[in-house]
Enzyme design. Sequence first.
Site, PDB file in Angstrom:
ATOM      1  N   GLY A  47      -0.102  13.808  -5.043  1.00 46.80           N
ATOM      2  CA  GLY A  47      -1.543  13.649  -5.226  1.00 46.80           C
ATOM      3  C   GLY A  47      -1.822  12.495  -6.157  1.00 46.80           C
ATOM      4  CB  THR A  96       2.265 -12.014   1.365  1.00 45.23           C
ATOM      5  OG1 THR A  96       1.357 -12.730   0.514  1.00 45.23           O
ATOM      6  CG2 THR A  96       3.497 -11.587   0.576  1.00 45.23           C
ATOM      7  CB  SER A 111       3.578  10.943  -5.986  1.00 43.99           C
ATOM      8  OG  SER A 111       2.180  11.041  -6.112  1.00 43.99           O
ATOM      9  CG  HIS A 118      -1.088  -2.589  -7.732  1.00 47.56           C
ATOM     10  ND1 HIS A 118      -0.151  -3.293  -8.436  1.00 47.56           N
ATOM     11  CD2 HIS A 118      -0.802  -2.796  -6.425  1.00 47.56           C
ATOM     12  CE1 HIS A 118       0.659  -3.912  -7.577  1.00 47.56           C
ATOM     13  NE2 HIS A 118       0.282  -3.636  -6.360  1.00 47.56           N
ATOM     14  CG  ASP A 146      -1.839  -1.200   1.290  1.00 46.82           C
ATOM     15  OD1 ASP A 146      -2.206  -1.700   0.228  1.00 46.82           O
ATOM     16  OD2 ASP A 146      -2.140  -1.641   2.404  1.00 46.82           O
ATOM     17  N   PRO A 163      -9.357  -0.260   8.430  1.00 49.92           N
ATOM     18  CG  PRO A 163      -9.837   0.339  10.637  1.00 49.92           C
ATOM     19  CD  PRO A 163     -10.277  -0.564   9.531  1.00 49.92           C
TER      20      PRO A 163
END
Length: 429
Positions: free
Chosen positions: A414, A238, A412, A41, A13, A303
């Site tokens: 936004g 994972t 980045s 994604h 994430d 959350p």
Amino acid sequence: MSTIAVVGTQWGDEGKGKAIDYLATRADVVVRAQGGNNADHSVVIDGKKYALHLIPSGILNPTAVNVIGNGVVFDPAGFFEELADLEKDGIDTKNLFISDRVHIVFPYHKVLDGLTEKAKGSSKVGTTNKGIGPCYMDKMARVGLRGCDMLDDELFRSKLSAQIDIKNDMIVKLYGEEPLNKEEILETYCDYAKRLKPYITDTSVLVYNAIREGKKVLFEGAQGTMLDIDLGTYPYVTSSHPVSGGFSTGAGISPRLLDEVIGIVKAYTTRVGAGPFVSEEDNEIGDKIREIGHEYGVTTGRPRRCGWLDLVVIRYAARVNGLTGISLMLLDVLDQFETINVCVGYDYNGQVLTDFPASLDVIGQSKPVYKELKGWNTPITGCRNYDDLPQEAKEYIAFIEEFTGVPVKIVSVGPDRDQTMVRAALFEK
Ligand code: IMO
Ligand code: MG
């Protein structure tokens, strides 16, 4: 430069979808090599959000060839659902290939995912419930079914039939639950197999030839370094290799063919599910980050746990992945802080650790050693060039570069494609 690998450096994430999209629009071939539809994604194009889980992000680039490599665990049900959603949005999905060595996820994998988690009680991993772990277990136990098995109707049916019997035995005898409907699974999955035939091929050859011809090949990582089965916070991980080494085995190419490895770093830290998290701020700071950053799971709505940027983790990720660059995501989420902390060490009973430790006990007992940096406390979402950024934001970036020894090549601010500042040549057109 012809190949770029993109890896998550934290617990997933990190905003990989957006950075991958930037590169995928410039790539000739986009390859997924591990994980499955446990990945989320998201890509935003002209205000419209696309959610990709199993299909490579290059699908949004009409000229890119998309490859699902042998290291992926492939869920046909999820795949056809995702394909239908993309087609509904007018996306051309023809340029897509699936490895003949890919392992297939069946309904019993998903059921066993839920049952094993339940049996673990309070020490459960908090998986995505997509059958990822049980499918990789079958692969390692050498009883899994692969893409190539789908090419022969008879063989596929008989192998699947035998596996359903074994798994139903486990479900009934070990967990005391109802068996799955064998005929229904056989019918559905034999039909999937027929529909998948045109996509299945030896993708290792396809990727190798593309690299040899000098094509731009993007390797799209899912999950993150700290979720790696070997290098992450085991057992809260994972079941695949999200690190750069995973691209080699998972796409069937030599590790010498990766030119550039870009690590995706979220400007702060989050994780979903259980496991230790040294820089977690389980307080109003974490709540503020969660609200501003919309840190809730895309598919599950869970959350996410939030905290400051942990540079011990990023330096570890830089080493084990051989990062040649960082893409710093969601920097604008820190717009409203007077001061910003970054974790530069772990205080373990008075001893300061700077190499990420293996033992969960050690990590769990460690307190973050913070370096306090000045916040910029002003919106940066409108910045389009690096020079437009406030001085404090530039200093934050410079500190990350200095601590990790890796240049920050993308910043980045936004979700939109134009809210991306690129400071180095990556797949230039
Ligand atoms: P992307 O690609 C965040 C986490 C799960 C759980 C653990 C094991 O969107 O960054 P699994 O279902 O894989 O057996 O679950 O790994 N996890 C992720 N967390 N982002 C992901 O992918 C994840 N994929 C798996 O929450 O803790
Ligand atoms: Mg995710």
